[in-house]
Design an enzyme around this catalytic site. Structure first.
Site, short mmCIF file in Angstrom:
data_model
loop_
_atom_site.label_atom_id
_atom_site.label_comp_id
_atom_site.label_asym_id
_atom_site.label_seq_id
_atom_site.Cartn_x
_atom_site.Cartn_y
_atom_site.Cartn_z
N ASP A 97 -85.19 31.42 -66.16
CA ASP A 97 -85.29 30.01 -66.54
C ASP A 97 -86.57 29.37 -66.03
OD1 ASP A 97 -84.56 30.19 -63.87
OD2 ASP A 97 -82.60 29.28 -64.12
N ASN A 131 -72.13 24.84 -58.47
CA ASN A 131 -71.19 24.47 -59.53
C ASN A 131 -70.86 25.65 -60.45
OD1 ASN A 131 -73.52 24.79 -60.99
ND2 ASN A 131 -73.63 22.70 -61.78
N GLU A 191 -75.24 25.49 -67.12
CA GLU A 191 -74.40 24.57 -66.35
C GLU A 191 -72.96 24.60 -66.90
OE1 GLU A 191 -75.64 23.45 -63.72
OE2 GLU A 191 -77.30 22.04 -63.98
C1 GLP Z 1 -81.13 27.55 -59.35
C2 GLP Z 1 -81.57 28.61 -60.39
C3 GLP Z 1 -80.61 29.73 -60.44
C4 GLP Z 1 -80.26 30.15 -59.03
C5 GLP Z 1 -79.42 29.07 -58.40
C6 GLP Z 1 -79.04 29.35 -56.94
O1 GLP Z 1 -80.85 26.33 -59.89
N1 GLP Z 1 -81.76 28.10 -61.70
O2 GLP Z 1 -81.17 30.82 -61.19
O3 GLP Z 1 -79.54 31.35 -59.05
O4 GLP Z 1 -80.01 27.82 -58.54
O5 GLP Z 1 -80.12 29.11 -56.09
P1 GLP Z 1 -80.13 29.50 -54.56
O6 GLP Z 1 -80.25 30.99 -54.52
O7 GLP Z 1 -81.34 28.82 -53.99
O8 GLP Z 1 -78.87 29.02 -53.96
#
Ligand code: GLP
Length: 240
Positions: A67, A136, A143
């Site tokens: 993304d 979430n 989402e």
């Molecule tokens: C972000 C990304 C995800 C990621 C998630 C968890 O928003 N778009 O691809 O896996 O949040 O992030 P973290 O590993 O910092 O908890």
């Protein structure tokens, strides 16, 4: 779904990092789906170290990131492109032509998503997809929703995601939208590695592994994938 529980995030980094390293050695032309966020950093550190001592090469590896934020310059320190450069790409010998990102600064989101879907198919789909999970239950930027989305698409980020990720945005405001691979793209990967660490992920991890399969917890769809391993630290696994 296979679940493995570790003492801490560093141990997961060693485990997943060595698994990816042997997959790359076995198939130097491997196609990897990559994630950003804190969860994969120890894994990227492990891979970077192997590259720096000449024990691993990314020369022929192809990557597709999950993304990217919309309307955030690629050079901004918070773009996912910058994140990947900082934590992995700049420390490897990867060919820049083999790095793929959704372009969040396009003026035609639909066309850009179609281009990404096409590139994924042309590359022969993803051999190993690395994932993290949002508090979430989101994967990539899918989402919680009423239905699953097949291909890449533009998403309005939820309040909870904006809150979680806003900690990184001290200069520019946190973007409101992103382009993300769809659930269909993610589920097409031959193998999936999910990493979740820390207490904040407990509820999402429980819903993903033990809950009903529903787009309201996007990660729960992974229960239907034939080859998923979930790597958790003790804190993230506490409610299982
Ligand atoms: C972000 C990304 C995800 C990621 C998630 C968890 O928003 N778009 O691809 O896996 O949040 O992030 P973290 O590993 O910092 O908890």
């Amino acid at each position: 779904m296979k679940v493995e529980i570790f003492e801490n995030a560093e141990q997961i980094g060693i485990k997943v990092g060595s698994q990816l390293a042997s997959a790359i050695r076995h198939n130097p032309k491997i196609v990897l789906g990559l994630a950003t966020g804190a969860s994969p950093i120890p894994t990227y550190d492990y891979l970077s170290k192997l590259c720096s001592v000449g024990e691993l090469s990314f020369k022929d590896v192809t990557t597709f990131n999950l993304d990217e934020y919309c309307h955030l310059p690629r050079e901004d320190k918070n773009s996912y492109y910058s994140f990947m450069n900082e934590h992995l790409f700049s420390k490897t010998d990867i060919n820049p032509a083999n790095i793929h990102f959704l372009n969040g600064n396009t003026d035609n989101d639909e066309k850009e998503c179609e281009r990404y879907n096409r590139m994924l198919v042309e590359a022969g789909l993803i051999d190993i997809q690395l994932l993290g999970i949002g508090t979430n239950g989101h994967i990539g930027f899918n989402e919680p929703a009423e239905k699953y989305t097949k291909g890449a698409f533009k998403i309005a980020l939820t309040e909870s995601t904006r809150k979680s990720n806003s900690i990184y945005f001290d200069e520019n405001p946190m973007p409101t939208h992103a382009l993300t691979m769809g659930i269909g793209n993610i589920m097409s990967a031959k193998k999936i590695i999910m990493i979740a660490t820390g207490e904040k992920k407990q509820q999402a991890v429980k819903a993903m592994i033990e809950g009903e399969v529903t787009p309201k917890c996007p990660a729960s769809i992974l229960q239907f994938h034939p080859s998923v391993t979930v790597y958790l630290d003790k804190a993230a696994a506490a409610l299982l």
